[in-house]
Design a protein around this motif. Structure first.
Motif, PDB file in Angstrom:
ATOM      1  N   ALA B  16       0.836  -1.201   0.000  1.00  0.00           N
ATOM      2  CA  ALA B  16       0.000   0.000   0.000  1.00  0.00           C
ATOM      3  C   ALA B  16       0.869   1.248   0.000  1.00  0.00           C
ATOM      4  O   ALA B  16       0.603   2.215  -0.731  1.00  0.00           O
ATOM      5  N   ALA B  17       1.949   1.206   0.793  1.00  0.00           N
ATOM      6  CA  ALA B  17       2.835   2.359   0.879  1.00  0.00           C
ATOM      7  C   ALA B  17       3.464   2.656  -0.480  1.00  0.00           C
ATOM      8  O   ALA B  17       3.629   3.814  -0.872  1.00  0.00           O
ATOM      9  N   PHE B  18       3.810   1.575  -1.203  1.00  0.00           N
ATOM     10  CA  PHE B  18       4.397   1.766  -2.528  1.00  0.00           C
ATOM     11  C   PHE B  18       3.449   2.567  -3.419  1.00  0.00           C
ATOM     12  O   PHE B  18       3.824   3.582  -4.005  1.00  0.00           O
ATOM     13  N   TYR B  19       2.173   2.121  -3.452  1.00  0.00           N
ATOM     14  CA  TYR B  19       1.224   2.812  -4.333  1.00  0.00           C
ATOM     15  C   TYR B  19       0.947   4.226  -3.842  1.00  0.00           C
ATOM     16  O   TYR B  19       0.810   5.162  -4.636  1.00  0.00           O
ATOM     17  N   ALA B  20       0.898   4.357  -2.512  1.00  0.00           N
ATOM     18  CA  ALA B  20       0.647   5.691  -1.965  1.00  0.00           C
ATOM     19  C   ALA B  20       1.772   6.641  -2.380  1.00  0.00           C
ATOM     20  O   ALA B  20       1.531   7.754  -2.859  1.00  0.00           O
ATOM     21  N   GLY B  21       2.993   6.162  -2.209  1.00  0.00           N
ATOM     22  CA  GLY B  21       4.148   7.004  -2.547  1.00  0.00           C
ATOM     23  C   GLY B  21       4.156   7.359  -4.023  1.00  0.00           C
ATOM     24  O   GLY B  21       4.383   8.501  -4.415  1.00  0.00           O
ATOM     25  N   ARG B  22       3.892   6.361  -4.842  1.00  0.00           N
ATOM     26  CA  ARG B  22       3.954   6.598  -6.269  1.00  0.00           C
ATOM     27  C   ARG B  22       2.866   7.580  -6.712  1.00  0.00           C
ATOM     28  O   ARG B  22       3.129   8.525  -7.473  1.00  0.00           O
ATOM     29  N   SER B  23       1.653   7.350  -6.174  1.00  0.00           N
ATOM     30  CA  SER B  23       0.571   8.213  -6.668  1.00  0.00           C
ATOM     31  C   SER B  23       0.766   9.635  -6.142  1.00  0.00           C
ATOM     32  O   SER B  23       0.463  10.605  -6.830  1.00  0.00           O
ATOM     33  N   ARG B  24       1.312   9.757  -4.924  1.00  0.00           N
ATOM     34  CA  ARG B  24       1.574  11.106  -4.413  1.00  0.00           C
ATOM     35  C   ARG B  24       2.591  11.816  -5.305  1.00  0.00           C
ATOM     36  O   ARG B  24       2.413  12.990  -5.670  1.00  0.00           O
ATOM     37  N   ALA B  25       3.655  11.059  -5.680  1.00  0.00           N
ATOM     38  CA  ALA B  25       4.669  11.660  -6.550  1.00  0.00           C
ATOM     39  C   ALA B  25       4.042  12.078  -7.870  1.00  0.00           C
ATOM     40  O   ALA B  25       4.288  13.186  -8.368  1.00  0.00           O
ATOM     41  N   LEU B  26       3.215  11.218  -8.421  1.00  0.00           N
ATOM     42  CA  LEU B  26       2.582  11.533  -9.703  1.00  0.00           C
ATOM     43  C   LEU B  26       1.698  12.774  -9.580  1.00  0.00           C
ATOM     44  O   LEU B  26       1.694  13.644 -10.443  1.00  0.00           O
ATOM     45  N   ARG B  27       0.961  12.831  -8.482  1.00  0.00           N
ATOM     46  CA  ARG B  27       0.040  13.949  -8.312  1.00  0.00           C
ATOM     47  C   ARG B  27       0.828  15.254  -8.169  1.00  0.00           C
ATOM     48  O   ARG B  27       0.550  16.240  -8.868  1.00  0.00           O
TER      49      ARG B  27
END
Ligand SMILES: Nc1ncnc2c1ncn2[C@@H]1O[C@H](COP(=O)(O)OP(=O)(O)OP(=O)(O)O)[C@@H](O)[C@H]1O
Ligand SMILES: [Mg+2]
Lengths: 276, 461
Positions: B16-27
């Motif tokens: 979950a942290a991986f996706y959270a980090g990635r989507s935050r970076a993308l946003r």
């Protein structure tokens, strides 16, 4: 393709040019309709060329055109390459070198070769030069061998540089010295012909100039066939130039004429730098 | 809550942290063309957050697992009545063992009320500790995720951080190999030192008789034990010598053939065959030695009127030689083929025959590499165990006669340690001294051999 070939030694123009023009006498190597293949690669196509005593002939041409292959056909070094084939005729002093009874090992004692990259053996300077005479039994005792080694080294101008360290490895010499050592090693066997495959391409300009001077000197005693990528070098050392392209001999002629008045369009393009 | 669940949950948090980090970076990077504004690829931000979410928590978990047992026991001990805590250590341990055994059986109730109480106490402790660890791990994972997410900004160098962590892991992995080696060497060394307290070093090194039978009980007679390594070294040396006499010429000649004479087609057949030879398990060579070669050597010897032991150094050496052929031939083949073609052509162009070229130029040029290979082969022969265990025998004869039975260092190590042993006896400890000896010898040979091989490789760079 047809080769427009000057008759060697014929014509007044020939006699007035080149340092060795006077010495041109009879044919040493006669190449007739020589073809060579590496597997399916047709590297040489119907080459016919006469090389006379006393001349230095330069082979020029774009990369991959077959210069090295032609050289290696002259001492049958390509016999050692897996998949290499040769057809046609090469005569040395009138004798067919590809005839059955000819021993390539004996042939190579008469036709020496100097390579692109200096390749001294990992032995002492002395042993490098003595190697050929030893395997051919040219010396009956140590004194005679010493003599051959000294004369050969002297001949290439290396003796005064290495006189005190003949026991040191030949690989410790500088590149230019190594190349002269390789030439000394070749002439120690007493060949008639010396084949040189881009002998200066790994050397700096000063070492190159030394080798070129040496070639001039050696031209008095040996027939020299030299491959070079440098027009200047060809102009400086050779009496005749042969231009190859795609495995065919396009044009051969006296050096000055080739550079000033090439007969063939391809030759002109090459020497003026448009191809190659 | 048991540990497996905790580990699974932690993995879930990591993902979950991986996706959270990635989507935050993308946003934060601005959607579609985020890649141009971000310092690193979006995935790196995901990995970064995942690492912070899982790694600290995982370390805590690991640390807990390491000390868990001891903490719980200490906890139980403090809960015991005074009288029992004062018991001598041996009895206390016994009681605690009882408690631990009972605790894992559900519904088991001890007859002794003290033990029953302690068991209950222990069970409760386990329950509480597991919950608290789970909570701690969870909190840490959340905290890590939150902190790492806060760091995720377009200019943040996530890739560098992630790669730094990866490189730490690589270092850790390679230290495991090194540490294991050091650990083994040290343990062998210390056991060997204990041996030398009982048997003096000079007796071990220079004694000429080996018979490690010591009296186990005081009333046994006649076996005081002597630990002179000379017969073992002599046997090892003899067998090594015989094997090298076989392997060296054959291996070298086959290398010259494959490297210089064979066409690439023949080479394509011969090389794999030699490698098959190298892949045969030594135990197979061993029974080949015992069942075929030894009787054959004996028969031949008898036919010649010689007295051959049924287990002879010759038979073991012959078979070991065959085993080593592929090693020598492949190392020598490498060395010969590393000699540059320019030397080959140089000699050929001078009018040397192929044989003259090989003998005069190629082999001398390849000699350092070949010598290195031979040293490696010798160390292999010295350390070889299975063939000699099966074929060389146990008799510690100090002899140079290849027709007699001999024994080797490796064979003796095996026989010393097979079967029930008393760990403190000189006999058992002798195995460690022998192992140390063997280790020192083969290590020296390997270092020497590798130095040769390496120096030679550099020469033609
Ligand atoms: N050992 C070999 N095996 C297969 N093909 C070869 C081999 N040597 C040369 N060739 C091919 O034969 C052709 C002629 O090569 P050659 O080496 O004679 O050219 P070259 O004129 O000497 O080139 P360069 O100026 O680059 O040295 C090339 O197409 C080359 O790829
Ligand atoms: Mg070439």
């Amino acid at each position: 393709m047809t080769a427009s070939t000057d008759e060697t030694g014929a014509g007044p123009r020939e006699a007035t040019t080149g340092p060795t023009a006077d010495a041109i006498r009879e044919t040493c190597i006669a190449i007739r309709e020589l073809d060579a293949w590496y597997g399916d690669i047709h590297a040489l196509r119907s080459i016919s060329l006469d090389i006379a005593y006393g001349e230095v002939i330069a082979l020029i041409g774009p990369s991959g055109c077959g210069k090295t292959t032609l050289l290696r056909c002259l001492n049958r070094l390509n016999d050692e390459v897996e998949g290499a084939r040769v057809a046609g005729s090469v005569r040395l002093d009138g004798q067919e070198i590809y005839a059955r009874p000819v021993d390539p090992v004996a042939l190579r004692a008469r036709v020496g070769m100097v390579f692109q990259k200096p390749n001294p053996f990992p032995k002492s300077i002395y042993d490098n030069v003595a190697y050929g005479p030893r395997i051919h039994g040219l010396a009956t005792d140590r004194a005679q061998l010493d003599d051959i080694v000294h004369v050969s080294l002297e001949r290439v101008g290396l003796l005064k540089e290495v006189r005190d360290r003949l026991d040191e490895p030949g690989t410790d010499l500088s590149g230019g010295q190594q190349q002269r050592l390789c030439i000394a090693r070749t002439i120690a066997v007493g060949p008639e012909v010396i084949l040189m495959d881009e002998p200066c391409s790994a050397l700096d300009p000063i070492a190159t100039a030394r080798i070129e001077d040496l070639i001039d000197e050696l031209a008095e005693d040996y027939v020299i066939v030299i491959v070079t990528h440098s027009m200047q070098q060809a102009a400086r050392v050779s009496s005749r130039v042969a231009y190859l392209n795609h495995g065919s001999l396009i044009e051969v002629g006296e050096t000055n004429r080739i550079f000033t008045n090439p007969q063939h369009k391809l030759t002109e393009d090459y020497i003026t730098g448009r191809i190659g | 809550m048991n540990m497996t669940t905790v580990v699974l949950l932690l993995s879930g948090v990591g993902i979950a942290a991986f996706y959270a980090g990635r989507s935050r970076a993308l946003r934060l990077g601005g959607g579609i063309d985020a890649a141009r504004h971000l310092h690193s690829l979006p995935g790196y931000y995901g990995y970064f957050v995942a690492i912070w979410a899982t790694l600290p928590a995982a370390f805590v978990l690991l640390g807990w697992l390491l000390v868990r047992e001891r903490l719980l026991i200490a906890w139980v001990v403090t809960g015991l009545p005074e009288s029992i805590r004062e018991l001598p250590p041996g009895q206390l341990d016994l009681l605690l063992n009882n408690v631990l055994n009972l605790a894992v059986l559900p519904d088991a109730v001890a007859a002794d009320p003290v033990i029953a109480a302690a068991t209950e106490h222990y069970r409760a402790a386990v329950e509480i500790s597991q919950w608290s660890v789970a909570v701690a791990v969870g909190a840490l994972a959340m905290l890590g995720t939150w902190l790492a997410l806060r760091l995720v900004r377009p200019g943040f160098r996530a890739r560098n951080r992630v790669e730094a962590v990866i490189s730490r892991f690589l270092v850790a992995a390679s230290s495991i190999a090194i540490l294991t080696t050091i650990g083994i060497v040290l343990s062998v060394l210390f056991e060997a030192l204990r041996f030398f307290e009982q048997v003096p070093l000079h007796e071990f090194l220079f004694g000429t008789s080996w018979s490690p039978q010591t009296a186990i009980r005081d009333d046994q007679v006649g076996s005081s034990g002597s630990f002179g390594i000379a017969p073992l070294l002599a046997g090892t040396l003899l067998i090594t010598l015989i094997s090298m006499l076989i392997a060296l010429p054959i291996g070298l000649m086959s290398a010259v053939f494959t490297a210089e004479y064979s066409t690439s087609r023949i080479r394509g057949v011969v090389k794999p065959l030699l490698e098959v030879l190298a892949g045969i398990p030594t135990v197979v060579y061993g029974f080949f030695a015992v069942l075929s070669v030894a009787p054959w050597v004996r028969g031949l010897g008898e036919a010649l009127g010689l007295d051959v032991a049924s287990e002879s150094a010759l038979a073991a050496g012959l078979v070991m030689g065959v085993m080593i052929i592929p090693l020598i031939s492949s190392l020598a083949d490498d060395a010969i083929r590393a000699v540059p073609d320019s030397l080959r052509e140089g000699a050929t162009a001078l009018g040397a025959t192929r044989y003259e070229t090989i003998v005069g130029i190629i082999l001398p040029a390849a000699m350092p590499g070949i010598a290195g290979g031979v040293l490696l082969a010798v160390s292999r022969a010295i350390g070889e165990t299975m063939i000699v265990v099966m074929a060389a025998g146990l008799a510690a004869n100090l002899t140079a006669n290849p027709l007699e039975a001999v024994t080797t260092v490796t064979v003796q190590i095996v026989t010393l340690l097979v079967g029930d042993q008393e760990f403190e006896s000189a006999k058992t400890l002798a195995a460690f001294a022998l192992g140390l000896m063997l280790f020192v010898i083969t290590m020296l040979l390997n270092v020497l051999g590798l130095t040769f091989v390496r120096r030679y490789r550099e020469r033609y760079e």
